[in-house]
Design a protein around this motif. Structure first.
Motif, PDB file in Angstrom:
ATOM      1  N   GLU A   1       9.592  -2.075  -5.582  1.00 20.04           N
ATOM      2  CA  GLU A   1      10.599  -2.450  -4.592  1.00 20.04           C
ATOM      3  C   GLU A   1      10.392  -3.910  -4.192  1.00 20.04           C
ATOM      4  O   GLU A   1       9.281  -4.450  -4.323  1.00 20.04           O
ATOM      5  CB  GLU A   1      10.483  -1.545  -3.357  1.00 20.04           C
ATOM      6  N   PRO A   2      11.452  -4.587  -3.691  1.00 21.38           N
ATOM      7  CA  PRO A   2      11.318  -6.017  -3.337  1.00 21.38           C
ATOM      8  C   PRO A   2      10.440  -6.242  -2.106  1.00 21.38           C
ATOM      9  O   PRO A   2      10.921  -6.528  -1.006  1.00 21.38           O
ATOM     10  CB  PRO A   2      12.761  -6.457  -3.089  1.00 21.38           C
ATOM     11  N   ILE A   3       9.136  -6.075  -2.306  1.00 20.85           N
ATOM     12  CA  ILE A   3       8.191  -6.340  -1.224  1.00 20.85           C
ATOM     13  C   ILE A   3       8.005  -7.848  -1.062  1.00 20.85           C
ATOM     14  O   ILE A   3       8.486  -8.642  -1.877  1.00 20.85           O
ATOM     15  CB  ILE A   3       6.841  -5.653  -1.497  1.00 20.85           C
ATOM     16  N   HIS A   4       7.269  -8.259  -0.043  1.00 21.67           N
ATOM     17  CA  HIS A   4       7.054  -9.684   0.245  1.00 21.67           C
ATOM     18  C   HIS A   4       5.600 -10.064   0.022  1.00 21.67           C
ATOM     19  O   HIS A   4       4.698  -9.225   0.127  1.00 21.67           O
ATOM     20  CB  HIS A   4       7.413 -10.003   1.701  1.00 21.67           C
ATOM     21  N   ASP A   5       5.383 -11.353  -0.266  1.00 24.28           N
ATOM     22  CA  ASP A   5       4.011 -11.846  -0.235  1.00 24.28           C
ATOM     23  C   ASP A   5       3.688 -12.302   1.185  1.00 24.28           C
ATOM     24  O   ASP A   5       4.532 -12.241   2.088  1.00 24.28           O
ATOM     25  CB  ASP A   5       3.793 -12.956  -1.269  1.00 24.28           C
ATOM     26  N   ILE A   6       2.466 -12.763   1.403  1.00 21.47           N
ATOM     27  CA  ILE A   6       2.045 -13.114   2.764  1.00 21.47           C
ATOM     28  C   ILE A   6       2.782 -14.338   3.307  1.00 21.47           C
ATOM     29  O   ILE A   6       2.741 -14.605   4.502  1.00 21.47           O
ATOM     30  CB  ILE A   6       0.523 -13.345   2.825  1.00 21.47           C
TER      31      ILE A   6
ATOM     32  N   VAL B   1       0.803  -1.213   0.000  1.00 26.90           N
ATOM     33  CA  VAL B   1       0.000   0.000   0.000  1.00 26.90           C
ATOM     34  C   VAL B   1       0.840   1.270   0.000  1.00 26.90           C
ATOM     35  O   VAL B   1       0.309   2.366  -0.188  1.00 26.90           O
ATOM     36  CB  VAL B   1      -0.961  -0.011   1.217  1.00 26.90           C
ATOM     37  N   LYS B   2       2.148   1.161   0.147  1.00 29.28           N
ATOM     38  CA  LYS B   2       3.017   2.340   0.224  1.00 29.28           C
ATOM     39  C   LYS B   2       3.343   2.850  -1.183  1.00 29.28           C
ATOM     40  O   LYS B   2       3.951   2.135  -1.983  1.00 29.28           O
ATOM     41  CB  LYS B   2       4.312   1.998   0.950  1.00 29.28           C
ATOM     42  N   PRO B   3       3.004   4.111  -1.499  1.00 27.52           N
ATOM     43  CA  PRO B   3       3.283   4.659  -2.846  1.00 27.52           C
ATOM     44  C   PRO B   3       4.768   4.687  -3.174  1.00 27.52           C
ATOM     45  O   PRO B   3       5.140   4.519  -4.352  1.00 27.52           O
ATOM     46  CB  PRO B   3       2.711   6.082  -2.757  1.00 27.52           C
ATOM     47  N   GLU B   4       5.618   4.878  -2.156  1.00 26.03           N
ATOM     48  CA  GLU B   4       7.050   4.973  -2.434  1.00 26.03           C
ATOM     49  C   GLU B   4       7.663   3.655  -2.910  1.00 26.03           C
ATOM     50  O   GLU B   4       8.817   3.609  -3.366  1.00 26.03           O
ATOM     51  CB  GLU B   4       7.802   5.469  -1.191  1.00 26.03           C
ATOM     52  N   ASN B   5       6.907   2.561  -2.809  1.00 25.51           N
ATOM     53  CA  ASN B   5       7.414   1.270  -3.284  1.00 25.51           C
ATOM     54  C   ASN B   5       7.221   1.073  -4.789  1.00 25.51           C
ATOM     55  O   ASN B   5       7.589   0.031  -5.326  1.00 25.51           O
ATOM     56  CB  ASN B   5       6.749   0.120  -2.530  1.00 25.51           C
ATOM     57  N   TYR B   6       6.659   2.079  -5.461  1.00 26.95           N
ATOM     58  CA  TYR B   6       6.386   1.955  -6.891  1.00 26.95           C
ATOM     59  C   TYR B   6       7.058   3.091  -7.645  1.00 26.95           C
ATOM     60  O   TYR B   6       6.961   4.261  -7.251  1.00 26.95           O
ATOM     61  CB  TYR B   6       4.881   1.961  -7.157  1.00 26.95           C
ATOM     62  N   ARG B   7       7.751   2.741  -8.720  1.00 21.34           N
ATOM     63  CA  ARG B   7       8.356   3.737  -9.605  1.00 21.34           C
ATOM     64  C   ARG B   7       7.727   3.559 -10.992  1.00 21.34           C
ATOM     65  O   ARG B   7       8.026   2.590 -11.704  1.00 21.34           O
ATOM     66  CB  ARG B   7       9.872   3.556  -9.671  1.00 21.34           C
ATOM     67  N   VAL B   8       6.856   4.534 -11.339  1.00 21.59           N
ATOM     68  CA  VAL B   8       6.108   4.453 -12.586  1.00 21.59           C
ATOM     69  C   VAL B   8       6.607   5.551 -13.528  1.00 21.59           C
ATOM     70  O   VAL B   8       6.701   6.729 -13.136  1.00 21.59           O
ATOM     71  CB  VAL B   8       4.594   4.611 -12.335  1.00 21.59           C
ATOM     72  N   ARG B   9       6.927   5.159 -14.759  1.00 23.67           N
ATOM     73  CA  ARG B   9       7.355   6.126 -15.775  1.00 23.67           C
ATOM     74  C   ARG B   9       6.459   6.004 -17.001  1.00 23.67           C
ATOM     75  O   ARG B   9       6.173   4.902 -17.475  1.00 23.67           O
ATOM     76  CB  ARG B   9       8.816   5.885 -16.171  1.00 23.67           C
ATOM     77  N   PHE B  10       6.036   7.211 -17.495  1.00 21.96           N
ATOM     78  CA  PHE B  10       5.238   7.273 -18.717  1.00 21.96           C
ATOM     79  C   PHE B  10       5.972   8.174 -19.700  1.00 21.96           C
ATOM     80  O   PHE B  10       6.247   9.344 -19.417  1.00 21.96           O
ATOM     81  CB  PHE B  10       3.841   7.835 -18.415  1.00 21.96           C
ATOM     82  N   ASN B  11       6.287   7.572 -20.878  1.00 23.18           N
ATOM     83  CA  ASN B  11       7.095   8.281 -21.881  1.00 23.18           C
ATOM     84  C   ASN B  11       8.365   8.869 -21.268  1.00 23.18           C
ATOM     85  O   ASN B  11       8.776   9.997 -21.571  1.00 23.18           O
ATOM     86  CB  ASN B  11       6.271   9.377 -22.551  1.00 23.18           C
ATOM     87  N   GLY B  12       8.988   8.092 -20.372  1.00 26.93           N
ATOM     88  CA  GLY B  12      10.255   8.482 -19.762  1.00 26.93           C
ATOM     89  C   GLY B  12      10.123   9.402 -18.563  1.00 26.93           C
ATOM     90  O   GLY B  12      11.116   9.689 -17.883  1.00 26.93           O
ATOM     91  N   LYS B  13       8.925   9.893 -18.279  1.00 27.43           N
ATOM     92  CA  LYS B  13       8.730  10.837 -17.181  1.00 27.43           C
ATOM     93  C   LYS B  13       8.234  10.107 -15.937  1.00 27.43           C
ATOM     94  O   LYS B  13       7.288   9.321 -16.005  1.00 27.43           O
ATOM     95  CB  LYS B  13       7.718  11.909 -17.594  1.00 27.43           C
TER      96      LYS B  13
END
Length: 552
Positions: A471-476, A408-420
């Motif tokens: 980011e390398p999150i874990h499953d349950i 649920v943490k947004p900082e664990n995701y790095r999303v790029r669209f058209n390089g941005k």
């Protein structure tokens, strides 16, 4: 007063019960060999019917099985192993229904030197003994066609458990030590099977893959030698292939062994009542000042006091770059981990030495694919009146349910669209689906989502404009996202001779194994009339017993 069962029904019941009992009679006598002093299992011991050509070799855990029909061939079995006193046991003294524990006593060597004409023979150095053994190979080993019938198997050990056990009964037609083995030896398959009583691991059963490094021998390369697993095993018999290149560091046995190693004499011992020298040796390094060696190698040769025939050779190579765990040593008092080991033993038959067994093992690494991974990236479009987009998101579909507090943490995701890089301001988790909501104006988000939706069915185009890194999150269950697991295995290939045929001939219309194809895939099978004389000495772990019976 109870009614008595009619006589004819009573006889029928007794007949059915007796047949049921007989049908459950075991086919084999099961046993294990144990060192009487150390209580350790004795591997690769010869177990034969006395004065008969037929016999077997004990497994690495000391276990063995003898067909009950062997009682027809003789009353006594003879058990022998390097460094132990030969033992004879009446077959009738072995239990049919229980595991037989058979203990062997170490052999005590008394006379280190022999006396000839009242004078002690000059003590030979270790190198001189090996030189004589090599020079006598053409005399001590068969030069004409012969065959051996034996039990072949290959398998892997995973956490000390047998995996992918394949078994076969083979007859090997060898043209003699004067001929090149790889080009002249022919093999007939009597029977083969993939043993389904043991675990089948499809990943570890795959061929070695050095291109993608999925399955490799670490810091080494195992050649295929243009053949299947049995062909690979035969190449590693340095005694049989004494005048051609065999395997690393031994190389060509008759030339390179003496040149590449340092030799020492150990205490002599006995095999089958015959005195043999024990010559230990280790790899010679050209210059220790250049630093620690990448590999270390050690070996033992057991050579007859009489005609200098080589009874047994052990050779092990350690990887010095891959160390054992702290506080543990390998059996040669070093810290290197096993890379490969070859053990080959020969046995006298009519004044010539014939193969008794050969065992070749090597370690390998298997990289297992991640258990927790991303299955797909989806574009979620929500319409109002089929015109206006509202609350559309980028969905990450996992194959397992992630830990919600991490996912649920947004900082664990790095999303790029058209390089941005896009800022994620909201994350919604539902089971194994995570919805990402970019922080951007509604119009801009709508335009992005429409472009993504137009390319969603074209993965190549979609990957060019959108990337999602997590980011390398874990499953349950604690598995890390996209983490490959490194597993250590040991691969074994072994051939145990059950019968030697010193004087034989090639079948006139024989169907022989295709050496370039796997043994266990669509090979011709030929069963002789005496096929029942041979059997697969499957490891004891697959055999349930009711108890133990001691034969001291």
């Amino acid at each position: 007063m109870r009614k008595r069962l009619p006589t004819h029904l009573l006889f029928l019941l007794l007949f059915l019960v007796s047949n049921s009992v007989l049908s459950q009679q075991p086919e084999y006598i099961i046993g294990e060999l144990i060192d009487s002093k150390t209580q350790e299992p004795i591997a690769f011991a010869s177990i034969r019917i006395k004065n008969q050509a037929l016999g077997i070799i004990s497994n690495t855990d000391g276990s063995f099985k003898i067909p009950l029909k062997y009682k027809e061939y003789g009353d006594i079995i003879e058990i022998s192993s390097m460094g132990y006193q030969t033992k004879e046991i009446l077959i009738h003294n072995l239990s049919v229904y229980e595991l037989n524990n058979v203990r062997l006593l170490p052999a005590l060597f008394e006379l280190e030197e022999t006396i000839v004409r009242g004078e002690k023979k000059r003590r030979l150095s270790a190198m001189q003994i090996v030189q004589r053994a090599i020079a006598n190979i053409p005399k001590n080993y068969p030069q004409n066609l012969f065959s051996t019938v034996g039990y072949y198997r290959d398998y892997q050990l995973k956490a000390n458990e047998y995996v992918n056990l394949n078994e076969a009964i083979l007859e090997v037609f060898d043209s003699g030590f004067g001929k090149i083995d790889t080009t002249t030896t022919l093999v007939q398959i009597y029977d083969y099977k993939k043993n389904l009583d043991f675990e089948r691991d499809t990943l570890s059963d795959d061929p070695y893959d050095y291109k993608r490094s999925r399955k490799i021998v670490d810091n080494a390369f195992l050649q295929k030698y243009g053949g299947n697993e049995f062909s690979i095993l035969r190449v590693h018999d340095a005694i049989r292939n004494f005048n051609v290149n065999s395997y690393s560091f031994v190389n060509r046995f008759d030339i390179d062994l003496l040149r590449n190693h340092i030799f020492s004499r150990d205490n002599s011992t006995y095999i089958n009542g015959e005195a043999v020298y024990a010559i230990t040796f280790r790899k010679k390094y050209p210059n220790f000042r250049t630093g620690s060696p990448k590999n270390s190698a050690f070996g033992v040769l057991y050579i007859s006091h009489g005609d200098f025939a080589i009874h047994k050779m052990e050779y092990v190579v350690y990887d010095e770059r891959k160390r054992t765990s702290k506080g543990t040593l390998n059996r040669h008092k070093g810290r290197g981990t096993l890379l490969f080991e070859v053990i080959s033993e020969y046995r006298r038959n009519k004044n010539k030495m014939y193969l008794n067994y050969i065992s070749f093992q090597n370690s390998f690494i298997l990289w297992e694919p991640p258990k927790f991974k991303i299955d797909d990236i989806l574009i979620d479009l929500k319409y109002e009146e089929n015109v206006v987009l509202k609350n559309g998101s980028i969905k990450v579909l996992y194959n397992r349910t992630p830990r919600e507090e991490e996912a649920v943490k947004p900082e664990n995701y790095r999303v790029r669209f058209n390089g941005k890089r896009l800022k994620i301001n909201k994350v919604v988790v539902f089971k194994n689906i995570v919805s990402l909501f970019p922080d951007m104006a509604q119009k801009e988000r709508n335009e992005m989502l429409v472009q993504l939706a137009e390319n969603e069915k074209n993965p190549i185009a979609l990957n060019k404009i959108l990337s999602v890194d997590v980011e390398p999150i874990h499953d349950i269950d604690g598995n890390v996202l996209n983490k490959w697991e490194k597993r250590d295995y040991n691969q074994f290939r072994e051939y145990f001779v059950q019968q030697v045929k010193p004087n034989t001939h090639l079948p006139a219309q024989g169907k022989f194994m295709n050496k370039r194809k796997p043994i266990f895939e669509d090979q011709p099978v030929v069963r002789p009339d005496n096929f029942d004389d041979y059997w697969m000495n499957t490891p004891l772990q697959n055999i349930k017993t009711k108890g133990t019976s001691n034969n001291n």
